[in-house]
Design a protein around this motif. Structure first.
Motif, mmCIF file in Angstrom:
data_model
loop_
_atom_site.group_PDB
_atom_site.id
_atom_site.type_symbol
_atom_site.label_atom_id
_atom_site.label_comp_id
_atom_site.label_asym_id
_atom_site.label_seq_id
_atom_site.Cartn_x
_atom_site.Cartn_y
_atom_site.Cartn_z
ATOM 1 N N LEU A 1 0.862 -1.178 0.000
ATOM 2 C CA LEU A 1 0.000 0.000 0.000
ATOM 3 C C LEU A 1 0.897 1.225 0.000
ATOM 4 C CD1 LEU A 1 -2.817 1.285 0.218
ATOM 5 C CD2 LEU A 1 -2.635 1.096 2.711
ATOM 6 N N LYS A 2 0.915 1.938 -1.123
ATOM 7 C CA LYS A 2 1.760 3.120 -1.257
ATOM 8 C C LYS A 2 1.023 4.335 -0.698
ATOM 9 C CE LYS A 2 5.035 0.957 -3.483
ATOM 10 N NZ LYS A 2 6.370 0.726 -2.859
ATOM 11 N N ARG A 3 1.598 4.934 0.321
ATOM 12 C CA ARG A 3 0.961 6.083 0.958
ATOM 13 C C ARG A 3 1.847 7.317 0.804
ATOM 14 N NH1 ARG A 3 -1.160 3.881 6.755
ATOM 15 N NH2 ARG A 3 -2.172 5.931 6.726
ATOM 16 N N GLU A 4 1.226 8.480 0.935
ATOM 17 C CA GLU A 4 1.956 9.729 0.809
ATOM 18 C C GLU A 4 3.025 9.827 1.885
ATOM 19 O OE1 GLU A 4 2.856 13.628 -0.650
ATOM 20 O OE2 GLU A 4 1.732 11.953 -1.480
ATOM 21 N N ALA A 5 4.266 10.044 1.466
ATOM 22 C CA ALA A 5 5.370 10.177 2.410
ATOM 23 C C ALA A 5 5.415 11.599 2.955
ATOM 24 C CB ALA A 5 6.680 9.844 1.713
ATOM 25 N N PRO A 6 6.111 11.822 4.076
ATOM 26 C CA PRO A 6 6.272 13.185 4.584
ATOM 27 C C PRO A 6 6.888 14.082 3.514
ATOM 28 C CG PRO A 6 7.046 11.583 6.186
ATOM 29 C CD PRO A 6 6.773 10.822 4.939
ATOM 30 N N ARG A 7 6.472 15.316 3.489
ATOM 31 C CA ARG A 7 6.969 16.238 2.459
ATOM 32 C C ARG A 7 8.366 16.722 2.840
ATOM 33 N NH1 ARG A 7 3.121 17.369 -1.204
ATOM 34 N NH2 ARG A 7 0.963 16.802 -0.651
ATOM 35 N N ARG A 8 9.260 15.803 2.763
ATOM 36 C CA ARG A 8 10.667 16.050 3.047
ATOM 37 C C ARG A 8 11.478 15.331 1.981
ATOM 38 N NH1 ARG A 8 8.634 19.206 5.658
ATOM 39 N NH2 ARG A 8 8.906 19.803 7.838
ATOM 40 N N PRO A 9 12.715 15.713 1.744
ATOM 41 C CA PRO A 9 13.519 15.010 0.739
ATOM 42 C C PRO A 9 13.663 13.528 1.098
ATOM 43 C CG PRO A 9 14.565 17.076 1.371
ATOM 44 C CD PRO A 9 13.425 16.869 2.314
ATOM 45 N N ASP A 10 13.622 12.670 0.079
ATOM 46 C CA ASP A 10 13.837 11.251 0.308
ATOM 47 C C ASP A 10 15.246 11.010 0.826
ATOM 48 O OD1 ASP A 10 11.318 10.695 -0.578
ATOM 49 O OD2 ASP A 10 11.938 10.082 -2.595
ATOM 50 N N PRO A 11 15.443 9.947 1.610
ATOM 51 C CA PRO A 11 16.783 9.646 2.129
ATOM 52 C C PRO A 11 17.764 9.371 0.995
ATOM 53 C CG PRO A 11 15.090 8.349 3.244
ATOM 54 C CD PRO A 11 14.432 8.994 2.077
ATOM 55 N N ASP A 12 19.007 9.740 1.203
ATOM 56 C CA ASP A 12 20.064 9.440 0.249
ATOM 57 C C ASP A 12 20.529 8.010 0.417
ATOM 58 O OD1 ASP A 12 20.083 12.019 -0.815
ATOM 59 O OD2 ASP A 12 21.478 12.737 0.725
ATOM 60 N N ARG A 13 21.049 7.450 -0.669
ATOM 61 C CA ARG A 13 21.600 6.105 -0.607
ATOM 62 C C ARG A 13 22.894 6.109 0.200
ATOM 63 N NH1 ARG A 13 24.011 3.533 -6.010
ATOM 64 N NH2 ARG A 13 25.503 5.208 -5.582
ATOM 65 N N PRO A 14 23.045 5.192 1.157
ATOM 66 C CA PRO A 14 24.317 5.104 1.885
ATOM 67 C C PRO A 14 25.447 4.736 0.923
ATOM 68 C CG PRO A 14 22.591 3.850 2.990
ATOM 69 C CD PRO A 14 22.055 4.225 1.661
ATOM 70 N N ALA A 15 26.598 5.318 1.137
ATOM 71 C CA ALA A 15 27.756 5.054 0.268
ATOM 72 C C ALA A 15 28.593 3.922 0.838
ATOM 73 C CB ALA A 15 28.599 6.318 0.119
ATOM 74 N N GLY A 16 29.119 3.079 -0.054
ATOM 75 C CA GLY A 16 29.888 1.919 0.353
ATOM 76 C C GLY A 16 31.205 2.229 1.055
ATOM 77 N N PRO A 17 32.055 3.111 0.510
ATOM 78 C CA PRO A 17 33.372 3.350 1.127
ATOM 79 C C PRO A 17 33.317 3.850 2.567
ATOM 80 C CG PRO A 17 33.388 4.086 -1.140
ATOM 81 C CD PRO A 17 31.961 3.744 -0.826
ATOM 82 N N PRO A 18 32.515 4.896 2.881
ATOM 83 C CA PRO A 18 32.484 5.319 4.289
ATOM 84 C C PRO A 18 31.869 4.272 5.209
ATOM 85 C CG PRO A 18 30.895 6.580 2.981
ATOM 86 C CD PRO A 18 31.743 5.828 2.025
ATOM 87 N N ALA A 19 30.889 3.500 4.701
ATOM 88 C CA ALA A 19 30.317 2.437 5.524
ATOM 89 C C ALA A 19 31.376 1.395 5.858
ATOM 90 C CB ALA A 19 29.139 1.776 4.798
ATOM 91 N N TYR A 20 32.244 1.094 4.898
ATOM 92 C CA TYR A 20 33.313 0.121 5.137
ATOM 93 C C TYR A 20 34.335 0.663 6.133
ATOM 94 C CZ TYR A 20 37.326 -2.899 4.274
ATOM 95 O OH TYR A 20 38.392 -3.739 4.430
ATOM 96 N N ARG A 21 34.696 1.945 5.974
ATOM 97 C CA ARG A 21 35.694 2.545 6.877
ATOM 98 C C ARG A 21 35.175 2.605 8.311
ATOM 99 N NH1 ARG A 21 36.310 6.243 2.526
ATOM 100 N NH2 ARG A 21 35.044 7.777 3.641
ATOM 101 N N ASN A 22 33.867 2.766 8.469
ATOM 102 C CA ASN A 22 33.285 2.916 9.808
ATOM 103 C C ASN A 22 32.443 1.704 10.211
ATOM 104 O OD1 ASN A 22 33.958 5.899 10.490
ATOM 105 N ND2 ASN A 22 33.102 6.003 8.418
ATOM 106 N N ALA A 23 32.785 0.546 9.682
ATOM 107 C CA ALA A 23 31.972 -0.647 9.906
ATOM 108 C C ALA A 23 31.876 -1.014 11.382
ATOM 109 C CB ALA A 23 32.532 -1.822 9.104
ATOM 110 N N ASP A 24 32.962 -0.816 12.142
ATOM 111 C CA ASP A 24 32.917 -1.164 13.564
ATOM 112 C C ASP A 24 31.846 -0.372 14.295
ATOM 113 O OD1 ASP A 24 34.926 -2.975 13.243
ATOM 114 O OD2 ASP A 24 36.512 -1.710 14.063
#
Length: 489
Positions: free
Chosen positions: A335-358
């Motif tokens: 069921l697709k409902r109206e989202a809050p009128r705010r910018p959609d979340p950005d996609r997480p980036a792989g390199p910083p996620a790897y550097r900060n994996a702990d």
């Protein structure tokens, strides 16, 4: 004997989501379907990976040793063409030398993971099998009504730590089109329910006969029988046949639904929660064949139950806050409902996620070796004594915390408004701001005790899941169970 008596379960844990859908709500909304009882519903910020992490954390909390192998089984993986078990591995903070593998595709992979973990333990490598599933059907379908979401984790080892020795096993496989789902579909298709019932009964007979022969037992010597599977007619028929002289473990279909891949682990845990030392448990799983495992509990079982954390399977099963059918469909993406009128979340980036994996996956900050100050997230320079590079890693995923202050935001992006953000003070020092989940903002107050839980921060962005840690009120399932009991009284 295929399995030696000194190999078996050394710890286990189960995670049942805090939310329940009353099946009557389906009928009220659609005019048909529904039925009696409830089914467990994964929250908007849960998936099979995050639920698997929660079950594994409970298993490791009482484990006598760290696993040396991790296997993760699900019929509903969060990622394809990427190993989901590595996310579980990172969230548990396991050593890099511990291999992590996926068993994915069908519900039977759960039993396969259990047997693979047992074989690993027999070879001298204690192994953790994590089983998780989210069952989704089309609106009004039997799959939607009868399914349920859950995760279980079972660690196998050997020696004196074994609480339930695996003393026999048997399998029977057959190819027939009873349930199927092609890649890309969100729900399974099911043949007419009477089809395959007879086949499952025959297959279960063969698997049980082989397992009992392997264990050197007769059915009359079995104390507890647990039967699970997604074909409910066959499950009930097999349970009636096997349970004539033994206690039948509740399959929990009425309270949480049939949980697919996770069900063998959930039922085994439920049996071990209630078993006395020296009892024999027969576990039977139906799906594209039949598998039977025979366990004998040991004197170590009561001690494991005492040191484990979290509520029992039975306690979790009767717990839960009710979710509306509309919200359930929204969380499932149907069921697709109206989202809050705010910018959609950005996609997480792989390199910083790897550097900060702990930090991102393991919730590990740092602690100053000069003044013992904790930093969340990790820092190189101590905020207290200004020492530079005098830090050691400090994981806080299992550390208790309390709410210092919080705010409920109706405008922030979330599939379950309002979004609750709280500043947390951790026992032993350290503070950071986290989202609070599985909570009623009207019931929260400053000073409430919370525990950390591994979730998705928000809905998937551009095909990437943004996993991180949230806070939830301590033992939310127990609190929900208490509230439900009070309401019924």
């Amino acid at each position: 004997m295929t399995a030696t008596a000194d190999v078996g379960v050394i710890s286990y844990g189960v995670h049942l989501p805090a939310w329940r859908l009353n099946r009557k709500e389906i009928g009220r909304a659609l005019g048909s379907g529904g039925g009696k009882g409830t089914r467990a519903v994964a929250s908007f910020d849960e998936d099979t990976t995050s639920m698997g992490v929660e079950a594994a954390r409970r298993a490791l909390a009482g484990a006598p040793a760290e696993p040396r192998t991790l296997v993760f089984a699900t019929a509903h993986p969060a990622y394809a063409d990427k190993t989901n078990a590595t996310t579980v591995h990172a969230a548990l903070g396991l050593d890099r030398s511990v291999p992590a593998y996926d068993f994915a595709g069908a519900a039977r992979s759960g039993v396969g993971a259990l047997l693979a973990a047992a074989d690993s333990a027999a070879a001298g490598r204690p192994a953790l099998a994590v089983l998780s599933d989210i069952r989704t059907g089309l609106p009004g379908s039997a799959e939607e009504r009868d399914g349920g979401d859950a995760a279980a984790a079972v660690q196998f080892g050997s020696g004196d730590d074994v609480v339930a020795a695996l003393i026999g096993r048997g399998s029977a496989s057959a190819e027939f089109l009873e349930r199927w789902r092609i890649p890309g579909d969100s729900s399974s298709r099911i043949w007419e329910e009477r089809f395959a019932e007879g086949s499952y009964k025959e297959l279960a007979h063969d698997a049980v006969e082989a397992a009992l022969k392997d264990a050197g037992l007769t059915l009359a010597e079995v104390d507890k029988v647990a039967v699970g599977g997604l074909h409910l007619r066959a499950v009930r028929a097999v349970a009636r046949t096997l349970g004539r002289g033994a206690t039948v473990v509740d399959d929990l279909a009425f309270a949480i639904g049939a949980t697919g891949t996770a069900q063998p682990g959930v039922l085994l845990a439920a049996a071990l929660d209630e078993a006395a030392a020296g009892e024999t448990v027969l576990l039977v799983a139906l799906g594209d064949g039949a598998d039977a495992l025979v366990f004998r509990t040991t004197e170590a079982l009561p001690a494991l139950r005492e040191r484990r954390t979290g509520p029992s399977v039975a306690r979790q099963a009767v717990a839960g806050w009710e979710v509306t059918y509309q919200k359930f469909l929204t969380w499932r993406g149907l069921l697709k409902r109206e989202a809050p009128r705010r910018p959609d979340p950005d996609r997480p980036a792989g390199p910083p996620a790897y550097r900060n994996a702990d930090w991102k996956f393991g919730l590990a900050g740092s602690r100053c070796t000069e003044c013992d100050t904790r930093h969340l997230p990790a820092a190189r320079v101590c905020i207290n004594c200004k020492a530079v590079d005098r830090m050691v890693g400090d994981r806080v995923a299992e550390v208790p915390a309390v709410i210092a202050t919080f705010q409920a935001d109706l405008l922030a992006y979330t599939l379950n408004p309002p979004l609750i953000a709280a500043a947390l003070n951790f026992e032993g020092g350290g503070r950071f701001i986290a989202e609070v989940t599985d909570a009623d903002p009207a019931a929260l107050k400053i000073g409430d005790a919370v525990e950390m839980t591994f979730r998705r921060l928000y809905s998937t962005a551009d095909g990437v899941h943004n996993y991180f840690w949230k806070a939830r009120p301590v033992q939310a399932a127990d609190r929900a169970a208490t509230a439900q009991t009070d309401e019924e009284n």
